[in-house]
Design an enzyme around this catalytic site. Structure first.
Site, PDB file in Angstrom:
ATOM      1  N   HIS A  97       0.821  -1.207   0.000  1.00  0.00           N
ATOM      2  CA  HIS A  97       0.000   0.000   0.000  1.00  0.00           C
ATOM      3  C   HIS A  97       0.857   1.261   0.000  1.00  0.00           C
ATOM      4  O   HIS A  97       1.599   1.519   0.938  1.00  0.00           O
ATOM      5  CB  HIS A  97      -0.893  -0.026   1.248  1.00  0.00           C
ATOM      6  CG  HIS A  97      -1.828   1.115   1.373  1.00  0.00           C
ATOM      7  ND1 HIS A  97      -1.854   1.926   2.494  1.00  0.00           N
ATOM      8  CD2 HIS A  97      -2.794   1.588   0.542  1.00  0.00           C
ATOM      9  CE1 HIS A  97      -2.795   2.845   2.349  1.00  0.00           C
ATOM     10  NE2 HIS A  97      -3.376   2.656   1.177  1.00  0.00           N
ATOM     11  N   ARG A  98       0.782   2.019  -1.092  1.00  0.00           N
ATOM     12  CA  ARG A  98       1.615   3.211  -1.285  1.00  0.00           C
ATOM     13  C   ARG A  98       3.100   2.828  -1.190  1.00  0.00           C
ATOM     14  O   ARG A  98       3.922   3.592  -0.687  1.00  0.00           O
ATOM     15  CB  ARG A  98       1.269   4.305  -0.276  1.00  0.00           C
ATOM     16  CG  ARG A  98      -0.210   4.667  -0.235  1.00  0.00           C
ATOM     17  CD  ARG A  98      -0.548   5.703   0.826  1.00  0.00           C
ATOM     18  NE  ARG A  98      -1.986   5.706   1.097  1.00  0.00           N
ATOM     19  CZ  ARG A  98      -2.579   6.363   2.084  1.00  0.00           C
ATOM     20  NH1 ARG A  98      -1.849   7.115   2.895  1.00  0.00           N
ATOM     21  NH2 ARG A  98      -3.882   6.296   2.263  1.00  0.00           N
ATOM     22  N   ASP A 147      -0.867   6.298  -5.651  1.00  0.00           N
ATOM     23  CA  ASP A 147      -1.945   7.253  -5.856  1.00  0.00           C
ATOM     24  C   ASP A 147      -1.458   8.321  -6.826  1.00  0.00           C
ATOM     25  O   ASP A 147      -0.348   8.843  -6.662  1.00  0.00           O
ATOM     26  CB  ASP A 147      -2.329   7.912  -4.532  1.00  0.00           C
ATOM     27  CG  ASP A 147      -2.683   6.893  -3.474  1.00  0.00           C
ATOM     28  OD1 ASP A 147      -3.764   6.295  -3.581  1.00  0.00           O
ATOM     29  OD2 ASP A 147      -1.877   6.692  -2.539  1.00  0.00           O
ATOM     30  N   GLU A 155       0.942  -0.393  -4.667  1.00  0.00           N
ATOM     31  CA  GLU A 155      -0.140   0.532  -5.008  1.00  0.00           C
ATOM     32  C   GLU A 155       0.380   1.953  -4.939  1.00  0.00           C
ATOM     33  O   GLU A 155       1.183   2.289  -4.055  1.00  0.00           O
ATOM     34  CB  GLU A 155      -1.299   0.333  -4.036  1.00  0.00           C
ATOM     35  CG  GLU A 155      -2.517   1.196  -4.292  1.00  0.00           C
ATOM     36  CD  GLU A 155      -2.578   2.419  -3.402  1.00  0.00           C
ATOM     37  OE1 GLU A 155      -3.475   3.255  -3.612  1.00  0.00           O
ATOM     38  OE2 GLU A 155      -1.716   2.565  -2.510  1.00  0.00           O
ATOM     39  N   ASP A 170       0.164  -2.196   4.346  1.00  0.00           N
ATOM     40  CA  ASP A 170       1.352  -1.363   4.603  1.00  0.00           C
ATOM     41  C   ASP A 170       2.571  -2.235   4.891  1.00  0.00           C
ATOM     42  O   ASP A 170       3.705  -1.757   4.774  1.00  0.00           O
ATOM     43  CB  ASP A 170       1.119  -0.455   5.816  1.00  0.00           C
ATOM     44  CG  ASP A 170       0.092   0.633   5.559  1.00  0.00           C
ATOM     45  OD1 ASP A 170      -0.362   0.772   4.419  1.00  0.00           O
ATOM     46  OD2 ASP A 170      -0.256   1.352   6.527  1.00  0.00           O
ATOM     47  N   HIS A 181      -0.778  10.947  -2.297  1.00  0.00           N
ATOM     48  CA  HIS A 181      -2.104  10.532  -1.845  1.00  0.00           C
ATOM     49  C   HIS A 181      -3.047  11.705  -1.591  1.00  0.00           C
ATOM     50  O   HIS A 181      -4.155  11.752  -2.119  1.00  0.00           O
ATOM     51  CB  HIS A 181      -2.000   9.684  -0.573  1.00  0.00           C
ATOM     52  CG  HIS A 181      -3.323   9.275  -0.020  1.00  0.00           C
ATOM     53  ND1 HIS A 181      -4.029  10.050   0.881  1.00  0.00           N
ATOM     54  CD2 HIS A 181      -4.093   8.180  -0.251  1.00  0.00           C
ATOM     55  CE1 HIS A 181      -5.163   9.450   1.175  1.00  0.00           C
ATOM     56  NE2 HIS A 181      -5.230   8.307   0.513  1.00  0.00           N
ATOM     57  N   GLU A 184      -4.029   4.014  -8.396  1.00  0.00           N
ATOM     58  CA  GLU A 184      -5.303   4.588  -7.948  1.00  0.00           C
ATOM     59  C   GLU A 184      -5.416   6.033  -8.417  1.00  0.00           C
ATOM     60  O   GLU A 184      -4.554   6.868  -8.132  1.00  0.00           O
ATOM     61  CB  GLU A 184      -5.439   4.535  -6.431  1.00  0.00           C
ATOM     62  CG  GLU A 184      -6.758   5.140  -5.965  1.00  0.00           C
ATOM     63  CD  GLU A 184      -6.958   5.124  -4.459  1.00  0.00           C
ATOM     64  OE1 GLU A 184      -7.846   5.865  -3.995  1.00  0.00           O
ATOM     65  OE2 GLU A 184      -6.250   4.382  -3.766  1.00  0.00           O
ATOM     66  N   LYS A 219      -6.761   9.428  -7.778  1.00  0.00           N
ATOM     67  CA  LYS A 219      -7.273  10.160  -6.626  1.00  0.00           C
ATOM     68  C   LYS A 219      -8.033  11.403  -7.073  1.00  0.00           C
ATOM     69  O   LYS A 219      -7.558  12.161  -7.911  1.00  0.00           O
ATOM     70  CB  LYS A 219      -6.124  10.595  -5.710  1.00  0.00           C
ATOM     71  CG  LYS A 219      -5.343   9.467  -5.081  1.00  0.00           C
ATOM     72  CD  LYS A 219      -6.181   8.600  -4.173  1.00  0.00           C
ATOM     73  CE  LYS A 219      -6.668   9.343  -2.946  1.00  0.00           C
ATOM     74  NZ  LYS A 219      -7.336   8.412  -1.994  1.00  0.00           N
TER      75      LYS A 219
END
Length: 272
Positions: free
Chosen positions: A39-40, A68, A66, A266, A81, A140, A142
């Protein structure tokens, strides 16, 4: 003699049932593998949405990371993000009000730990350049309503990097804004898309599930919504499920027991 031949045939059939070729067993094992999605990047160990976090994800052997994406004042796709730079940099202001040069001048690492001082806000192009062939990437979109045309720009970046065709690594585009997901899908249908779902006590209706399945390959809900029934419903619609965001081993284990296809976390090392 007939009994002997019959016995041989029976033995051969049994062998076929119980002794599959190694290639078949390996293929089934790979198909059943639960994807680890950082995640990120591996944001539990490095500042989110930075090259350091993506590198950590690769080092920890996550299947995808992932990111953003948003758009700078001068129309560049950048990886961050929040819609402002205040939380994750030493600057302030809205992403869409800052040029790429202004965004790149900010320190995006010190807030996490001093050892990451000097980390920059990456561009989508830089991430694709460095990690194409090294990792899958879950992109993603945003707040797309703030950035008219962002779907087309993302599609152009993927085409420029030859990532709009099937490859060994996965490229997936997702958003909470399902209109944006459909817009991207209409521009570049060869790239799989997913719908992000915020927590909703009512769950996902049959009508919504049917609609999602008309264009999306993935339904990615809050982990709080996930149980075996939801997983089965998503699978019944020929889609896969990647819940978010796992920050403890207990949650990871519960999702694995529910039969999910991937876990957004994470901490990539929590997925075993």
């Amino acid at each position: 003699m007939k009994k002997f031949v019959s016995a041989l045939l029976t033995a051969a059939m049994m062998a076929g049932l119980f002794f599959q070729p190694v290639e078949t067993v390996q293929a089934e094992k790979n198909e059943n593998k639960v994807l680890t999605i950082a995640h990120r990047g591996a944001s539990g160990y490095a500042p989110e949405n930075t090259m350091a976090a993506f590198e950590k994800s690769v080092d920890m052997k996550a299947d995808l990371f992932e990111i953003d994406v948003q758009m700078s004042k001068d129309g560049e796709i950048v990886v961050i993000h929040d819609t402002t730079v205040d939380r994750t940099t030493n600057g302030s202001g809205k992403v869409k009000k800052l040029t790429l040069e202004e965004l790149r001048s900010l320190d995006a690492g010190s807030w996490f730990r001093e050892e990451f001082a000097g980390e920059k806000i990456p561009t989508l192009s830089e991430v694709l350049d460095k990690y194409r062939g090294k990792s899958g990437i879950l992109i993603e979109i945003k707040s797309p309503s703030l950035y008219p045309g962002i779907e087309k720009k993302i599609a152009e970046e993927l085409k420029e990097h030859n990532l709009h065709k099937p490859h060994n690594e996965k490229i997936i585009v997702q958003s909470f804004n399902h209109d944006s997901v459909q817009t991207f899908h209409s521009i570049l249908p060869s790239v799989p898309v997913g719908v992000l779902i915020g927590y909703n006590e009512a769950g996902i209706s049959s009508e919504e599930m049917n609609e999602f399945s008309s264009y999306a390959e993935y339904v990615n809900p809050s982990k709080k919504m996930v149980d075996e029934d939801l997983v089965d419903r998503i699978h019944d619609h020929d889609m896969e499920i990647h819940p978010w965001t796992v920050r403890d081993r207990k949650s990871a284990d519960a999702l694995l027991d529910a039969g999910v296809d991937g876990i957004i976390t994470d901490y990539p090392d929590y997925i075993e």
